[in-house]
Design a protein around this motif. Structure first.
Motif, mmCIF file in Angstrom:
data_model
loop_
_atom_site.group_PDB
_atom_site.id
_atom_site.type_symbol
_atom_site.label_atom_id
_atom_site.label_comp_id
_atom_site.label_asym_id
_atom_site.label_seq_id
_atom_site.Cartn_x
_atom_site.Cartn_y
_atom_site.Cartn_z
ATOM 1 N N THR A 45 0.864 -1.176 0.000
ATOM 2 C CA THR A 45 0.000 0.000 0.000
ATOM 3 C C THR A 45 0.901 1.227 0.000
ATOM 4 O OG1 THR A 45 -0.168 0.153 2.412
ATOM 5 C CG2 THR A 45 -1.839 -1.174 1.275
ATOM 6 N N GLY A 60 -4.696 10.043 -2.857
ATOM 7 C CA GLY A 60 -5.445 8.840 -2.535
ATOM 8 C C GLY A 60 -4.518 7.751 -2.047
ATOM 9 N N GLN A 61 -5.063 6.538 -1.987
ATOM 10 C CA GLN A 61 -4.263 5.400 -1.558
ATOM 11 C C GLN A 61 -4.272 4.320 -2.623
ATOM 12 O OE1 GLN A 61 -5.296 2.537 1.767
ATOM 13 N NE2 GLN A 61 -3.409 3.391 2.633
ATOM 14 N N ARG A 71 -5.722 -1.143 -6.769
ATOM 15 C CA ARG A 71 -6.864 -0.260 -6.506
ATOM 16 C C ARG A 71 -6.341 1.151 -6.249
ATOM 17 N NH1 ARG A 71 -12.259 -1.148 -4.214
ATOM 18 N NH2 ARG A 71 -13.064 0.794 -3.330
ATOM 19 N N GLN A 73 -7.789 4.328 -4.771
ATOM 20 C CA GLN A 73 -8.898 4.920 -4.013
ATOM 21 C C GLN A 73 -8.605 6.403 -3.855
ATOM 22 O OE1 GLN A 73 -11.806 3.190 -2.659
ATOM 23 N NE2 GLN A 73 -12.374 5.368 -2.712
ATOM 24 N N TYR A 74 -9.369 7.250 -4.564
ATOM 25 C CA TYR A 74 -9.099 8.676 -4.551
ATOM 26 C C TYR A 74 -9.669 9.340 -3.304
ATOM 27 C CZ TYR A 74 -7.425 8.352 -9.329
ATOM 28 O OH TYR A 74 -6.701 8.031 -10.446
ATOM 29 N N LYS A 76 -11.615 11.908 -0.736
ATOM 30 C CA LYS A 76 -13.026 12.222 -0.611
ATOM 31 C C LYS A 76 -13.386 13.396 -1.524
ATOM 32 C CE LYS A 76 -16.550 13.244 2.882
ATOM 33 N NZ LYS A 76 -16.803 13.503 4.325
ATOM 34 N N LEU A 81 -12.895 5.832 -9.407
ATOM 35 C CA LEU A 81 -12.264 4.665 -8.803
ATOM 36 C C LEU A 81 -11.656 3.831 -9.912
ATOM 37 C CD1 LEU A 81 -11.798 2.749 -6.332
ATOM 38 C CD2 LEU A 81 -14.008 1.694 -6.908
ATOM 39 N N VAL A 83 -9.809 0.054 -10.503
ATOM 40 C CA VAL A 83 -9.581 -1.242 -9.867
ATOM 41 C C VAL A 83 -9.089 -2.249 -10.907
ATOM 42 C CG1 VAL A 83 -10.624 -3.153 -8.584
ATOM 43 C CG2 VAL A 83 -11.383 -0.809 -8.157
ATOM 44 N N TRP A 198 -15.861 -3.756 -6.704
ATOM 45 C CA TRP A 198 -16.413 -2.414 -6.819
ATOM 46 C C TRP A 198 -17.910 -2.498 -7.069
ATOM 47 C CZ3 TRP A 198 -18.354 -1.712 -11.807
ATOM 48 C CH2 TRP A 198 -17.847 -2.585 -12.788
#
Length: 206
Positions: A45, A60-61, A71, A73-74, A76, A81, A83, A198
């Protein structure tokens, strides 16, 4: 950021200079190190920053699990997204309920997500002018429509195979340029396959 595109301007990474002769290593051995890194990182990660040509950034992560699962993940407020489930990459835009899907092998990211690939067959070392940086450009000469990716590594003794992925610049078949920079890497943790699922935003048809 509504309907954020993947066409991002590349952040300068000093890829055009030439290393002094004393600092150069044989490209074959450098490519072998990158191969070893990709095979050593079974899970990872990291935080990522993605910057567009106007200087606007989103964060994001990133979560990675070999082979082929990734993945993005942007943060908020960003409705995008991305994936990879081991077979295909899917981009989901929840704002407009749009889903795009393509084989991982048809994406520049395929070079990073397939540990069985031998980079010496389709990659080349790009001199950076900095002995602490290793940069590799990967492309399939038989299928230029798949695009190119330039992987940028920092040499770090404590990281897998002595390298840490700093980021990459990807150019897809539509000449869309995407630049990603990574930080806060973490390796080797258990990651469930459910992370790479997703929710489909498209209306169901009866």
């Amino acid at each position: 950021m509504k309907r954020m595109a993947l066409a991002l301007a590349a952040v300068p990474l000093a890829l055009s200079a030439t290393l002094p002769a004393s600092a150069q290593q044989q490209p074959a051995s450098e490519l072998a190190k990158v191969n070893a890194y990709i095979r050593a990182v079974t899970t990872m990660t990291a935080d990522f920053t993605q910057t567009d040509r106007n200087g606007r950034s989103v964060t994001g992560q990133l979560t990675l699990k070999q082979p082929g699962k990734i993945r993005f993940q942007y943060q908020k407020g960003v409705s995008l997204l991305i994936v990879g489930d081991g077979k295909a990459l899917t981009m989901i835009d929840y704002d407009v309920r749009q889903v795009q899907r393509w084989p991982i092998g048809s994406s520049p990211l395929g070079a990073l997500l397939d540990p069985s690939k031998d980079l010496s067959r389709f990659g080349k070392v790009i001199q950076t002018g900095d002995a602490s940086i290793l940069s590799v450009e990967a492309r399939d000469p038989k299928r230029p429509e798949f695009g190119t990716i330039t992987l940028v590594f920092k040499r770090k003794a404590a990281a897998p195979a002595g390298l840490e992925l700093y980021g990459w610049v990807a150019l897809d078949s539509q000449n869309n340029r995407t630049t990603i920079r990574l930080s806060n890497h973490r390796y080797g943790m258990p990651i469930a396959d459910s992370v790479f699922r997703w929710t489909d935003p498209r209306p169901r048809t009866r």
